[in-house]
Write a protein that holds these residues in place. Sequence first.
Motif, short mmCIF file in Angstrom:
data_model
loop_
_atom_site.label_atom_id
_atom_site.label_comp_id
_atom_site.label_asym_id
_atom_site.label_seq_id
_atom_site.Cartn_x
_atom_site.Cartn_y
_atom_site.Cartn_z
N ASP A 156 24.24 40.33 40.27
CA ASP A 156 25.38 39.63 40.87
C ASP A 156 25.29 38.16 40.55
O ASP A 156 24.22 37.54 40.70
N THR A 159 29.70 41.10 39.08
CA THR A 159 28.57 42.00 38.94
C THR A 159 28.55 42.51 37.50
O THR A 159 29.57 42.96 36.98
N ILE A 211 31.08 44.79 35.70
CA ILE A 211 31.21 46.07 36.39
C ILE A 211 32.13 45.94 37.60
O ILE A 211 32.90 46.85 37.91
N ALA A 212 32.04 44.81 38.30
CA ALA A 212 32.84 44.61 39.51
C ALA A 212 33.06 43.12 39.72
O ALA A 212 32.26 42.29 39.27
N GLU A 254 34.67 40.28 42.83
CA GLU A 254 35.21 40.01 44.15
C GLU A 254 35.48 38.51 44.25
O GLU A 254 34.66 37.71 43.81
N LYS A 272 39.84 41.14 39.75
CA LYS A 272 39.27 42.42 39.31
C LYS A 272 39.67 42.72 37.87
O LYS A 272 39.08 43.58 37.22
N VAL A 332 36.98 43.00 35.12
CA VAL A 332 36.15 44.19 34.91
C VAL A 332 36.41 44.72 33.50
O VAL A 332 37.55 44.83 33.06
#
Length: 197
Positions: free
Chosen positions: A31, A65, A73-74, A76, A96, A99
Amino acid sequence: MPLSSPTIPRTLKHTRAISISAFEREDGLWDFDAHITDHKTRDIKLASGVRPEGLALHDLHLRVTVDRRLEVIAVEASSDAVPYPGYCEAITPDYKKLVGLNLMKQFRQGVKERLAGIHGCTHLTELAQILPTAAIQAFAGDVIDTRDSASDNAGNANQTQQPFQLDRCHALRLDGPAVVQYYPRWAKPSPDAKSPS
């Protein structure tokens, strides 16, 4: 060496702070938590009202992430303080869209294509743009081997790949004196060097 002392009196008006923290997760992913704040040293009149001195004009967070290949991958995003409450933070779910990008493969271009201008928040997009170099710093020594085995205790003379950081900045250019001193196996003659007569 710090900056020189100012010779002309000056008054602090604005402070922007940016920080990025890198965390290795137990599931093998990483992260990157990025944070940006803007503060004025006085009350400021905004279209949305007065923002008193001491309260942040911007207080934004972005978590990206990635896996060990730096594939996103992710994502936020959150906006704790914005100049237009109820409007600015509406864009946070759109982050997002990052990603699937890779921090080391045209990431900044991908960010611009997906979130530039009216398609994103200027400040969250700025945070995203600085993630690649922060990720390299975080991965150095943990995920990316930055040593030259010819000059460390491992003594692995079979290493065929030069250390990642070489030839990526002025100081570590292959024809520079730092590489000659610290990574002699990978040093290349300077194009300006004169061959001995």
